[in-house]
Design an enzyme around this catalytic site. Structure first.
Site, short mmCIF file in Angstrom:
data_model
loop_
_atom_site.label_atom_id
_atom_site.label_comp_id
_atom_site.label_asym_id
_atom_site.label_seq_id
_atom_site.Cartn_x
_atom_site.Cartn_y
_atom_site.Cartn_z
N TRP A 102 -2.43 -25.15 -8.78
CA TRP A 102 -3.18 -24.87 -7.55
C TRP A 102 -2.37 -25.22 -6.32
O TRP A 102 -2.38 -24.47 -5.33
CB TRP A 102 -4.54 -25.56 -7.56
CG TRP A 102 -5.46 -24.91 -8.55
CD1 TRP A 102 -6.02 -25.49 -9.66
CD2 TRP A 102 -5.90 -23.53 -8.57
NE1 TRP A 102 -6.76 -24.56 -10.35
CE2 TRP A 102 -6.72 -23.37 -9.71
CE3 TRP A 102 -5.68 -22.43 -7.73
CZ2 TRP A 102 -7.32 -22.14 -10.03
CZ3 TRP A 102 -6.28 -21.21 -8.06
CH2 TRP A 102 -7.08 -21.07 -9.18
N ASP A 172 -7.54 -30.01 -1.08
CA ASP A 172 -8.26 -29.04 -1.90
C ASP A 172 -9.06 -29.82 -2.94
O ASP A 172 -8.55 -30.18 -4.00
CB ASP A 172 -7.27 -28.09 -2.58
CG ASP A 172 -7.96 -27.12 -3.53
OD1 ASP A 172 -9.20 -27.20 -3.69
OD2 ASP A 172 -7.25 -26.28 -4.12
N LYS A 196 -17.23 -25.51 -9.35
CA LYS A 196 -16.90 -26.61 -10.24
C LYS A 196 -17.99 -27.68 -10.18
O LYS A 196 -18.63 -27.97 -11.16
CB LYS A 196 -15.55 -27.24 -9.88
CG LYS A 196 -14.31 -26.49 -10.37
CD LYS A 196 -14.13 -25.09 -9.83
CE LYS A 196 -12.97 -24.34 -10.39
NZ LYS A 196 -11.79 -24.31 -9.56
#
Ligand SMILES: *Cc1c(COP(=O)(O)O)cnc(C)c1O
Length: 360
Positions: A102, A172, A196
Site C-alpha cells: 500500500w 493511511d 475494513k
C-alpha cells in the site's frame, strides 16, 4: 444457513447486530416510510444520520474542532492522488515511508504530482520489519510525511507514531482506524477506506487539520478538493449515503462495546492468541518481526505449501472463510478486525490445531 466467520481483508465482516438493525430498518427508516437508500441526502432524515455519524466518530476517536471530518468516495486509493494535489501547496516534494504494497502504491501515485523522497524502506527484507526511525532520511522542506500504520497485505504494523518534526504527518489508517486509541493531534491528515473497520465500501473517511485546507493546486478536480468538500459538509455531490448510514451504525456499536480503548484490549488479546499459537506450532510460520506484527491482518504460511488447498477447503467446510493470502503474496491471511469476535479466532485456532495434527 448460519453466519460464518469471515476473515476477508476487505470488504470485511461487519458486526452481526449492525446487520440485523440495518435489515430491520431496511424498508422503513423510523417511520419515514423510506429506506435510507432512497432518501434525499439533503432531507432532514439523512442529514440527521450524517451528523450523528460524524459526532460519534469524533467522540470515539477523540477528534477536536481543529479537524474537519470528511466522508468522501473513491476509496483509500483515490486519496493517494488527492493528498499530494491538496497538500503539496507551494512545496515541491513530500516524504514517504515504504513498508509494503500500500505504501508503494501511494508513492507511485504521488510521483505524478511532485518529488517523492522515500525516507526509509523495508523492501530489502521483504517488508517484514519497520525501519528504525533513527535511520530515516527526512527533509525539512517536505510538504508532509506519509506512512501506512498497518500494511494490510503484509501484516506489518508500526508500534509507534513517527515523529515528523513539525511537518504534517499523513497516515493511511484504512485497516487500523478505530481498532485502538490514537492521539489524533499528532496528525495532519488521517484517511481510511471504510471496508475494513468502519462499514461497507464506497466511503473513505478523511480527518484533516483545518489549517491544511485551502492549499489545493489550481488543477485539482473539484471533487478532490478538501476545502470544497469541507465547505459543503461532504455533500458537494451525492455522497455514499447507505455506506455513511452503516458506518454510523458501526460507530454506535463501537460505543456500546466501550469505545476504542476497550476494543484495543480485545484486539490485542485476539492477536496475541493467534500469534502465540502460530509461534508454538511447527506447522505454521509468520515471518514478521514480532515487534511489528499487525493486530488486524495475520499472514501465515503452512510449512508444507502443498497442503494449502486442503487447508482452505477444510476451513471453508467449517465456515472459516476467506483465509487465502493476497494474490500477490500467497499463503494464508486471517484478518481479525474489530467486528471479528474472539470466538472466531478461537474457532480458527481449533481448526489449525486439528489440521496440523492430522497432516503434520
Ligand atoms: C484496502 C486498503 C487500501 C485501498 O483501499 P480502496 O478503498 O480499495 O482504495 C489502501 N490502503 C490500505 C492500507 C488498505 O488496507
Amino acid at each position: 444457513m448460519s453466519r460464518a466467520y469471515n476473515f476477508c481483508a476487505g470488504p470485511a465482516t461487519l458486526p452481526e447486530s449492525v446487520l440485523v438493525q440495518a435489515r430491520d430498518e431496511m424498508l422503513d427508516w423510523r417511520g419515514t416510510g423510506m429506506s435510507v437508500m432512497e432518501m434525499s441526502h439533503r432531507g432532514d432524515a439523512f442529514v440527521e444520520i450524517a451528523e450523528t455519524a460524524e459526532k460519534d466518530v469524533r467522540e470515539l476517536a477523540g477528534i477536536s474542532d481543529d479537524y474537519a471530518v470528511l466522508f468522501m468516495q473513491g476509496g483509500a486509493s483515490s486519496q493517494f492522488s488527492t493528498i499530494p494535489l491538496n497538500l503539496l501547496g507551494d512545496k515541491t516534494s513530500a516524504d514517504y515511508v515504504n513498508t509494503g504494497i500500500w505504501s508503494t502504491k501511494a508513492i507511485a501515485e504521488a510521483r505524478r504530482y511532485g518529488n517523492v523522497n522515500v525516507v526509509a524502506s523495508s523492501e530489502g527484507n521483504g517488508f517484514t520489519s519497520i525501519p528504525d526511525q533513527a535511520s530515516w532520511q527526512t527533509s525539512a522542506d517536505a510538504a508532509y510525511l506519509h506512512y501506512t500504520p498497518n500494511e494490510t497485505i503484509g501484516g506489518l504494523e508500526f508500534d509507534f507514531v513517527p515523529d515528523s518534526a513539525g511537518v504534517p504527518l499523513v497516515a493511511d489508517m484504512s485497516s487500523t482506524m478505530l481498532s485502538r486509541p490514537v492521539d489524533v493531534s499528532k496528525f495532519g491528515l488521517i484517511y481510511a477506506g471504510a471496508q475494513k473497520n468502519i462499514g461497507p465500501s464506497g466511503l473513505v473517511v478523511v480527518i484533516i487539520r483545518k489549517d491544511l485546507l485551502g492549499k489545493a493546486r489550481k488543477e485539482t478536480p473539484t471533487m478532490m478538493n478538501y476545502q470544497v468538500i469541507a465547505d459543503n459538509g461532504s455533500m458537494y455531490n451525492t455522497p455514499a449515503t447507505y455506506s455513511w448510514y452503516l458506518a454510523g451504525l458501526v460507530f454506535k456499536w463501537l460505543k456500546a462495546q466501550g469505545g476504542v480503548k476497550a476494543m484495543g484490549e480485545i484486539n490485542r488479546r485476539k492477536a496475541e492468541k493467534l500469534y502465540g499459537f502460530i509461534d508454538a506450532n511447527e506447522f505454521y510460520v509468520n515471518p514478521i518481526d514480532p515487534r511489528s506484527r499487525s493486530w488486524m491482518n495475520i499472514p501465515f504460511i503452512l510449512r508444507d505449501e502443498a497442503l494449502n488447498n486442503a487447508f482452505l477447503e477444510g476451513a471453508n467446510a467449517r465456515g472459516l472463510l476467506n483465509l487465502a493470502g493476497h494474490r500477490s503474496v500467497g499463503g494464508m491471511r486471517a484478518s481479525i478486525y474489530n467486528a471479528m469476535p474472539e470466538a472466531g479466532v478461537d474457532s480458527l485456532i481449533q481448526y489449525m490445531t486439528e489440521f496440523a495434527k492430522e497432516r503434520g
